[in-house]
Design an enzyme around this catalytic site. Structure first.
Site, PDB file in Angstrom:
ATOM      1  N   HIS A   1      -3.307  -4.173   3.838  1.00 20.75           N
ATOM      2  CA  HIS A   1      -1.980  -4.770   3.610  1.00 20.75           C
ATOM      3  C   HIS A   1      -1.764  -5.887   4.631  1.00 20.75           C
ATOM      4  O   HIS A   1      -0.788  -5.914   5.379  1.00 20.75           O
ATOM      5  CB  HIS A   1      -0.888  -3.694   3.718  1.00 20.75           C
ATOM      6  CG  HIS A   1       0.366  -4.037   2.959  1.00 20.75           C
ATOM      7  ND1 HIS A   1       1.419  -4.696   3.541  1.00 20.75           N
ATOM      8  CD2 HIS A   1       0.740  -3.817   1.671  1.00 20.75           C
ATOM      9  CE1 HIS A   1       2.387  -4.851   2.658  1.00 20.75           C
ATOM     10  NE2 HIS A   1       2.005  -4.333   1.504  1.00 20.75           N
TER      11      HIS A   1
ATOM     12  N   ASP B   1       4.201  -5.175  -5.574  1.00 19.39           N
ATOM     13  CA  ASP B   1       2.822  -5.391  -5.138  1.00 19.39           C
ATOM     14  C   ASP B   1       2.018  -4.099  -5.079  1.00 19.39           C
ATOM     15  O   ASP B   1       0.816  -4.132  -4.781  1.00 19.39           O
ATOM     16  CB  ASP B   1       2.783  -6.122  -3.781  1.00 19.39           C
ATOM     17  CG  ASP B   1       3.497  -5.383  -2.666  1.00 19.39           C
ATOM     18  OD1 ASP B   1       4.547  -4.781  -2.913  1.00 19.39           O
ATOM     19  OD2 ASP B   1       2.998  -5.425  -1.517  1.00 19.39           O
TER      20      ASP B   1
END
Length: 310
Positions: free
Chosen positions: A269, A67
């Site tokens: 995040h 990611d």
């Protein structure tokens, strides 16, 4: 300096948040852009901005989880199609170069520009006359680095009236004084730059942390920073899960900023478990510990003017 958040999600893309990528726009300072992490579809996110990939000068990768890197080969390829010719420097942990080179080779990707790779270890990873970038290991499940970007002190303003009063003619000599150089007039008199310029101003400090649980190195990197970007994958109710996954809560991120005497904290995040109505609660919890806290969403832009966050 402006931070443009291209992806603020955790683990995998969601309908609300793409995976990790932050553009640091240094257009006024050096006419370029630095990218921090490059999750899947980062280049697609860029299509919705004014960012030109050929302007990207440096890419700093925090760690090798997908990611944070799966968008890198595609962006490197597209940069060629979009007029990229200047050298691009890619910073990251051991293994990044071999992965990128293997991917480009196996896919027959031809680049129109050279890539310089820097394998990151703790310490100074970049320095020139304008900036210095420090890296430290964080506390994640694989090696992961946080970056501290320091702008070096800015030259003080030229005190024009004072310089002219001392007999300095208008023209190139004034420019030399402004750049910190002493000059000699036709009369033989020496004019010292320090006599006709204001004191130097401190540059900005921005700390961008990769994935990490609460740790001392995060605090060290964030010390007195103007902006700290810290992950907040978990919240106060899921603290028991955070450390085991190598992640932090919003409260822990706020504690890092508080202990570091930072000026502003931006949380990113964000786990897909948090829906739109949860974001206000995340923010309120963090602000109890550190009032100058913000949460980034995809597309959010934060500008630092002087020392003020806009």
């Amino acid at each position: 300096m402006e931070l443009h958040f291209l992806g603020t999600g955790a683990g995998m893309p969601s309908k609300e948040r793409n995976t990790s990528a932050i553009a640091m726009k240094l257009l006024e300072e050096r006419g370029t852009i630095w990218l921090f992490d490059c999750g899947e579809a980062t280049q697609h996110q860029i299509l919705h901005t004014t960012i030109k990939p050929r302007k990207i000068e440096k890419i700093f990768i925090t760690h090798l989880h997908g990611d944070h890197v799966f968008g890198l080969p595609g962006l490197l390829s597209s940069r060629s199609f979009l007029g990229g010719e200047d050298t691009l420097t890619v910073y990251g942990p051991k293994g990044l170069q071999s992965w990128v080179e293997a991917t480009l080779a196996l896919t027959g990707t031809h680049l129109t520009y050279p890539i310089a790779y820097v394998e990151v270890t703790e310490g100074i990873v970049f320095e020139d006359e304008q900036f210095i970038v420090h890296a430290k290991l964080l506390a994640h499940v694989i090696p992961c680095f946080g970056y501290r970007i320091e702008q070096k002190p800015l030259l003080g303003e030229l005190l024009m009236e004072k310089a002219l009063a001392l007999g300095v003619p208008k023209g190139p000599l004034l420019g030399k004084l402004k750049q910190g150089q002493d000059i000699v007039l036709e009369t033989g008199e020496i004019i010292y730059s320090t006599d006709v310029t204001a004191p130097a101003k401190d540059g900005f400090v921005v700390t961008i942390l990769g994935d990490t649980k609460y740790c001392d190195n995060a605090i060290r990197l964030a010390e007195r920073a103007d902006i700290v970007v810290h992950e907040a994958t978990f919240d106060a109710e899921t603290t028991h899960l955070a450390a085991s996954y190598g992640h932090a809560t919003n409260i822990e991120a706020a504690t890092v900023a508080q202990k570091a005497n930072a000026k502003n904290l931006i949380l990113n995040h964000i786990s897909a478990r948090f829906l739109a109505h949860d974001i206000t609660k995340l923010l309120q919890q963090a602000r109890v510990v550190f009032p100058a806290t913000y949460i980034a969403s995809d597309g959010a832009q934060f500008e630092l003017k002087g020392k003020e966050l806009l």
